[in-house]
Design a protein around this motif. Structure first.
Motif, mmCIF file in Angstrom:
data_model
loop_
_atom_site.group_PDB
_atom_site.id
_atom_site.type_symbol
_atom_site.label_atom_id
_atom_site.label_comp_id
_atom_site.label_asym_id
_atom_site.label_seq_id
_atom_site.Cartn_x
_atom_site.Cartn_y
_atom_site.Cartn_z
ATOM 1 N N ASP A 137 0.848 -1.192 0.000
ATOM 2 C CA ASP A 137 0.000 0.000 0.000
ATOM 3 C C ASP A 137 0.881 1.237 0.000
ATOM 4 O O ASP A 137 1.998 1.218 0.505
ATOM 5 N N SER A 138 0.360 2.308 -0.550
ATOM 6 C CA SER A 138 1.064 3.586 -0.537
ATOM 7 C C SER A 138 0.051 4.683 -0.804
ATOM 8 O O SER A 138 -1.115 4.405 -1.117
ATOM 9 N N THR A 139 0.500 5.904 -0.655
ATOM 10 C CA THR A 139 -0.400 7.019 -0.950
ATOM 11 C C THR A 139 -0.812 7.030 -2.416
ATOM 12 O O THR A 139 -1.833 7.635 -2.762
ATOM 13 N N SER A 140 -0.063 6.356 -3.256
ATOM 14 C CA SER A 140 -0.434 6.284 -4.676
ATOM 15 C C SER A 140 -1.748 5.553 -4.859
ATOM 16 O O SER A 140 -2.495 5.834 -5.808
ATOM 17 N N ARG A 141 -2.071 4.603 -3.976
ATOM 18 C CA ARG A 141 -3.353 3.908 -4.082
ATOM 19 C C ARG A 141 -4.504 4.877 -3.803
ATOM 20 O O ARG A 141 -5.524 4.878 -4.515
ATOM 21 N N ILE A 142 -4.336 5.724 -2.772
ATOM 22 C CA ILE A 142 -5.374 6.714 -2.462
ATOM 23 C C ILE A 142 -5.533 7.687 -3.635
ATOM 24 O O ILE A 142 -6.643 7.993 -4.065
ATOM 25 N N ALA A 143 -4.374 8.167 -4.161
ATOM 26 C CA ALA A 143 -4.410 9.116 -5.279
ATOM 27 C C ALA A 143 -5.073 8.505 -6.502
ATOM 28 O O ALA A 143 -5.798 9.193 -7.232
ATOM 29 N N ALA A 144 -4.841 7.208 -6.729
ATOM 30 C CA ALA A 144 -5.436 6.544 -7.890
ATOM 31 C C ALA A 144 -6.959 6.503 -7.780
ATOM 32 O O ALA A 144 -7.678 6.785 -8.753
ATOM 33 N N TRP A 145 -7.471 6.159 -6.605
ATOM 34 C CA TRP A 145 -8.923 6.108 -6.437
ATOM 35 C C TRP A 145 -9.536 7.505 -6.542
ATOM 36 O O TRP A 145 -10.600 7.677 -7.157
ATOM 37 N N PHE A 146 -8.875 8.504 -5.984
ATOM 38 C CA PHE A 146 -9.392 9.856 -6.120
ATOM 39 C C PHE A 146 -9.343 10.308 -7.581
ATOM 40 O O PHE A 146 -10.240 11.017 -8.058
ATOM 41 N N GLY A 147 -8.290 9.919 -8.297
ATOM 42 C CA GLY A 147 -8.220 10.244 -9.714
ATOM 43 C C GLY A 147 -9.338 9.606 -10.512
ATOM 44 O O GLY A 147 -9.934 10.231 -11.389
ATOM 45 N N LEU A 148 -9.644 8.338 -10.200
ATOM 46 C CA LEU A 148 -10.760 7.673 -10.868
ATOM 47 C C LEU A 148 -12.073 8.382 -10.553
ATOM 48 O O LEU A 148 -12.959 8.499 -11.422
ATOM 49 N N GLY A 149 -12.219 8.861 -9.314
ATOM 50 C CA GLY A 149 -13.419 9.622 -8.976
ATOM 51 C C GLY A 149 -13.520 10.908 -9.770
ATOM 52 O O GLY A 149 -14.604 11.280 -10.236
ATOM 53 N N ASP A 150 -12.387 11.601 -9.947
ATOM 54 C CA ASP A 150 -12.403 12.831 -10.747
ATOM 55 C C ASP A 150 -12.823 12.564 -12.179
ATOM 56 O O ASP A 150 -13.601 13.324 -12.775
ATOM 57 N N ILE A 151 -12.315 11.487 -12.742
ATOM 58 C CA ILE A 151 -12.673 11.146 -14.129
ATOM 59 C C ILE A 151 -14.163 10.879 -14.235
ATOM 60 O O ILE A 151 -14.845 11.379 -15.149
ATOM 61 N N ALA A 152 -14.687 10.092 -13.296
ATOM 62 C CA ALA A 152 -16.115 9.783 -13.325
ATOM 63 C C ALA A 152 -16.951 11.053 -13.182
ATOM 64 O O ALA A 152 -17.970 11.236 -13.872
ATOM 65 N N HIS A 153 -16.546 11.942 -12.293
ATOM 66 C CA HIS A 153 -17.287 13.183 -12.102
ATOM 67 C C HIS A 153 -17.260 14.036 -13.363
ATOM 68 O O HIS A 153 -18.265 14.635 -13.749
ATOM 69 N N HIS A 154 -16.094 14.121 -14.026
ATOM 70 C CA HIS A 154 -15.997 14.888 -15.275
ATOM 71 C C HIS A 154 -16.900 14.308 -16.349
ATOM 72 O O HIS A 154 -17.430 15.046 -17.179
ATOM 73 N N LEU A 155 -17.049 13.027 -16.337
ATOM 74 C CA LEU A 155 -17.869 12.365 -17.354
ATOM 75 C C LEU A 155 -19.338 12.283 -16.961
ATOM 76 O O LEU A 155 -20.148 11.732 -17.703
ATOM 77 N N GLY A 156 -19.688 12.804 -15.788
ATOM 78 C CA GLY A 156 -21.082 12.860 -15.385
ATOM 79 C C GLY A 156 -21.604 11.654 -14.641
ATOM 80 O O GLY A 156 -22.791 11.591 -14.329
#
Length: 1018
Positions: A307-326
């Motif tokens: 585990d690392s902070t990169s895992r948290i950043a990855a999930w937040f990044g996926l959330g941003d993509i989903a939000h941008h796409l509606g």
């Protein structure tokens, strides 16, 4: 007089170089009395003068000055050497006995000790004393780099980045020897040194220099065989591109870093490049590619079982993509997963902060799930509810959540309470600013809501009175909203707008009170530009309904506010310019001011005691020279002063003043006609983003894009039509906002703003087709304050005995220097008598002498602009038989200054040519900020007293620029009584309408050169 001092005086007089004299001064074998040495040298100078041996007397005088300049370092070294007797066991660096240290190392040890003790001011002073001592041993130079790196790092940690930048900028990392290979530890030190220097350069906004440092760090990591450090340097390089808005370049570098990481045996090496690449791809809108990166990060971590902070950043990044796409549901689930992973780690608070900040993204689809989740998670982070900054962000998000659902009164109440709480708690204004802006925006939305309800209420009553009320079908939301509005007493929109204006006005006053005369005033004001923009918008849209803070009409107050925002930088540097007070001021006050100005530090910071004393002196000066005192206080010009100045000009009936104030989505345009006295204000539907895109496309079209893949070559000057510039039409609405008011006025004084500095406005098509230059001459001015203050600095030109001076020097990187060093014929062909200097003869000192009596100075060289200290901007010239580098940021500070003729030099030399032409100054300005940098360089020259400047907006074509300037100079020679703008405009129109070759009618050729500054007669 001691024998030791007499012997030292003999050695100094026998020294064959300054370096040898400095070395002789070092107390290597015991101390000496500095005052006694100076007295001995003074006695010898008097004897030599009496004997008529003038050269020897002058040498002695120089040595006296050298001893005085080195006094602090000599005394500090003597003290440390005496102290060493009492500390025989102390070593620094490791394994080096104190007594064995060289004089320079004694001083460097002191710097290190003070850094360890946290005494940063004393450490800075010690470092300056150490810098005065030569460092002869190459091994010692590495220790110096280490010492400066530690000091700079401590300063940056203490939020003193400017001082940290100056500490490292004049230090070059030196390897142990020329022939022996550097050990891995030296290369590792080089990585840390260059990384910190790169970050500091970026802190100052010098992104190109920062990227060169990150490249150097990557090369050192490669030599050291440290793959992890190499990847880290690559990530810093990409981040530098992203910070300066060059996201495509960031993506390119991150893909290269990922390719390198994939070649390594450690599978974990790909995680950081993948995570950063995902963020960069999201910035350029490549959502699916970003999603692929984040999913690969998760898969890699799952496979490795870590585990690392990169895992948290990855999930937040996926959330941003989903939000941008509606896909709100998918976004909420991704954020939830990332936050749950953070629980139990040190990253839980930061993850919650990131989550709360996402609630304020106004461009994201609206849904209550994310807000509810943030509230739920709040109780899961220990101490979160006691974290005022976190709770402030959450309360702002709550107010935004209410406002977006039409509950504007509730949003205003929440933000009003938060704002008052921040004041009561004494929260720093910079942190309180966000609450202020959110409250003002909520009040304006509330006003719009009240207006809409009033209009709806009127429609309903009209329908009911006409018996057609049953035909109205209102939604439940509108019905509830109307009922609430009626029950609230039918509030007037003007009350909310007045409160919004008052909140913003108080915020501006707090901002001005906190800025003072700090050299960082411009940067701070730019960070808070939004307050000015909102104030101007409220005044322009609703000024007639507002209670004004003074007697100024709304449109004039709006003009004064936009001028105040735009002129902070100019006024701050003008207040510290090396300009003497006028003769009307009593001598004692002039002397007092000069002494206090000399005590002001450089751009690193300010001294409160000196500023207070200056304020007192200026108060006493004010009755004798009010205009001069106003400039020293850094106060902007008001519209009334501009009106008086322009209305008194001989060209008042022919001119108009146009000033732009760019916002994110719209630009406010002020137009003033001196002859009619009319000021109009319009808003154009063209914002900063559109203007920046046009400026960037034009730069890439004309100058090419060598960093792209595949690279894009510069425009072929003989075939300019092969690349279209129809996108300039995107700016036509800007012209439409003022052209109807300026009909019949051939001359426009145009004050640009932000990215508009990089756009050739004369080449923009008018609404009915022809470009602006066919109808109006354009003179670029930095603003009303810059115009009036610079005009006050000018003296009338000498008509008799004045010369025309031409200097040309190419950079050492230029492959054909003769192309920049043969411009004297431009002036001679126009019939002017010319004094010329070319090549390595065109030194700083020689050019200064040549400009002293010049009416026109034509300089063909490269230019340099320092955005943090514009008076240190200037022209790159030869020195000591060497041409300059056209990329001075890659050179040590001392080398750069040796080749730089600064605006400060020009001001001190009281040089005021009527016209300075810079034919090649834009050549070194390659990035997207080039236009603003060029504007800053021109403005810096005008600080110094230069009346008019002609300069290049992009890399000029040799032949067309030569023809345009030849015609321009001929016009000046043929009609010496006419103002400069007429001769320049005539040369431009001739190239447009009667080109010698068809390709010269393209804007690439005739719009490359622009006229800046004063328009009065030469």
């Amino acid at each position: 007089m001691g024998e030791r001092e007499k012997a030292l005086a003999d050695r100094l007089l026998a020294a064959d170089s300054v370096r040898a004299a400095e070395t002789a001064l070092l107390p290597l074998d015991g101390g000496y009395d500095v005052d006694a040495l100076i007295a001995e040298l003074n006695a010898r100078r008097e004897r030599l003068t009496a004997d008529g041996e003038r050269p020897e007397a002058d040498l002695t005088a120089f040595l006296i000055g050298l001893v005085q300049r080195r006094r602090d370092a000599i005394e500090e070294m003597t003290r440390l050497r005496d102290q060493a007797v009492n500390e025989p066991k102390r070593t620094w660096p490791a394994d080096i006995p104190h007594q064995a240290l060289s004089p320079r190392m004694l001083l460097e040890r002191r710097v290190s000790d003070l850094v360890d003790a946290g005494s940063l001011d004393d450490a800075l002073a010690a470092a300056r004393r150490a810098d005065a001592v030569p460092c002869e041993d190459r091994a010692d130079r590495s220790v110096v780099c280490t010492s400066r790196w530690r000091l700079a790092g401590a300063l940056r940690t203490a939020n003193r980045s400017r001082e940290a930048y100056e500490v490292l900028e004049d230090v070059e990392f030196t390897q142990v020897g020329d022939t022996e290979p550097a050990g891995a530890h030296i290369d590792s030190l080089a990585v840390r040194f260059h990384t910190l220097r790169g970050l500091l350069r970026e802190d100052m906004g010098y992104y190109r220099r920062g990227r060169s440092s990150h490249e150097a760090a990557r090369e050192a990591a490669m030599r050291a065989g440290d793959a992890r450090a190499q990847i880290h340097a690559w990530l810093n390089l990409a981040a530098s591109y992203a910070k300066s808005g060059m996201h495509r370049h960031a993506v390119r570098e991150l893909r290269r870093a990922l390719q390198f990481a994939e070649s390594l045996p450690d599978p974990r090496a790909v995680v950081a490049p993948l995570s950063n690449l995902g963020r960069a791809l999201l910035s350029v809108g490549e959502h699916e590619a970003a999603r692929s990166c984040y999913r690969r990060v998760l898969a890699t971590l799952d496979e490795l079982g870590v585990d690392s902070t990169s895992r948290i950043a990855a999930w937040f990044g996926l959330g941003d993509i989903a939000h941008h796409l509606g896909d709100v549901q998918e976004a909420v689930e991704a954020y939830r997963t990332g936050f749950l992973i953070s629980l139990g780690t040190d990253g839980a608070r930061l993850a919650l902060f990131d989550l709360v900040n996402r609630l304020n993204h106004k461009d994201l689809p609206e849904d209550g799930g994310l807000y509810a989740m943030a509230l739920f998670f709040l109780d899961m982070v220990p101490g979160a509810q006691e974290d005022w900054l976190l709770m402030m962000s959450l309360r702002i998000a709550t107010a935004g959540f209410c406002g977006r659902r039409g509950r504007h009164d509730q949003a205003v109440r929440a933000l009003r309470d938060l704002h008052q709480e921040a004041v009561d708690r004494g929260v720093e204004w910079l942190l309180r600013r966000r609450v202020t802006e959110e409250l003002a925006e909520a009040l304006l939305r509330q006003a719009d809501h009240h207006r809409a309800m009033a209009e709806l209420d009127g429609l309903v009553r009209l329908a009911e009175d006409g018996g057609t009320g049953h035909l109205l079908h209102l939604s439940p939301e509108l019905t509830d909203g109307l009922a609430h509005w009626r029950s609230s007493g039918r509030p007037e929109p003007s009350a909310a707008r007045q409160e919004a204006f008052d909140v913003l006005w108080r915020a501006r006053q707090e901002l001005l009170a906190g800025l003072g005369p700090s050299p960082d005033a411009h940067d701070v004001a730019q960070d808070h530009r939004e307050i000015y923009r909102r104030l101007v918008d409220v005044l322009v849209d609703h000024g007639d309904d507002l209670r004004m803070p003074d007697s100024r009409p709304p449109e004039e107050l709006a003009f004064d506010l936009h001028e105040e925002s735009k002129s902070h930088g100019f006024l701050t540097h003008l207040a510290r310019a090396p300009v003497a007070a006028p003769d009307s001021v009593p001598v004692e006050l002039r002397q007092a001011e000069a002494e206090l100005l000399a005590k002001l530090p450089g751009p690193a910071g300010g001294r409160t005691d000196v500023h207070r004393a200056l304020a007192d002196v200026h108060e006493r000066m004010s009755p004798y020279a009010p205009g001069y005192v106003r400039s020293r206080r850094g106060r902007p010009v008001r519209f009334g002063e501009l009106r008086s100045h322009l209305s008194a000009l001989p060209d008042a009936a022919q001119c108009a003043f146009v000033s732009f104030f760019c916002g994110k989505e719209t630009t406010t345009v002020f137009t003033y006609l001196p002859r009619t006295g009319r000021l109009t204000v319009a808003r154009s539907p063209v914002g900063t983003q559109t203007i920046r895109e046009v400026a960037n496309r034009l730069r890439r079209t004309f100058d090419g894009a060598p960093d792209d893949f595949p690279p894009k070559a510069p425009l072929h000057p003989r075939r300019p039509w092969r690349r279209g510039i129809d996108f300039l039409g995107d700016l036509t609405p800007l012209l439409a906002s003022f052209l109807p008011h300026v009909h019949g006025r051939p001359l426009l004084y145009v004050s640009g703003d932000g990215p508009l500095h990089g756009v050739p406005l004369p080449a923009v098509p008018t609404p009915d087709g022809p470009v602006l230059a066919t109808r109006h001459a354009v003179v670029h001015v930095a603003g009303a304050s810059a115009m009036l203050y610079a005009t006050a600095r000018h003296t009338e030109s000498r008509q008799d005995g004045a010369t025309l001076f031409c200097a040309g020097v190419a950079a050492r990187e230029d492959t054909a220097p003769e192309r920049l060093e043969s411009d004297a014929s431009l002036l001679s062909e126009a019939g002017w008598p010319v004094t010329a200097l070319t090549g390595t003869r065109a030194t700083r000192q020689a050019v200064l002498r040549g400009m002293r009596d010049a009416r026109i100075a034509h300089i063909t060289c490269h230019g340099y602009f320092d955005p943090h200290e514009p008076l240190d901007s200037g022209l790159l010239l030869a020195q000591a038989g060497e041409r300059p580098s056209k990329m001075p940021e890659s050179r040590p500070l001392t080398s750069r200054l040796a080749h730089l003729l600064t605006a400060r030099d020009i001001a001190r030399g009281a040089l005021q040519p009527s016209l300075v032409t810079l034919r090649a100054c834009a050549t070194g300005l390659r990035d997207e900020h080039a236009g603003e940098d060029l504007e800053g360089l021109i403005q810096a020259l005008q600080y110094a007293g230069v009346k008019s400047v002609v300069a290049a907006l992009w890399n000029v074509d040799e032949h067309s620029s030569r023809q345009l300037l030849t015609d321009f100079y001929r016009n000046l020679a043929a009609r010496p009584g006419e103002p400069v703008w007429r001769g320049f405009w005539a040369a431009q129109r001739k190239m447009i309408e009667e080109p010698r070759h068809a390709w010269q009618s393209h804007p690439y050729h005739w719009a490359a050169l622009a006229l800046f500054g004063d328009w009065r007669r030469q």
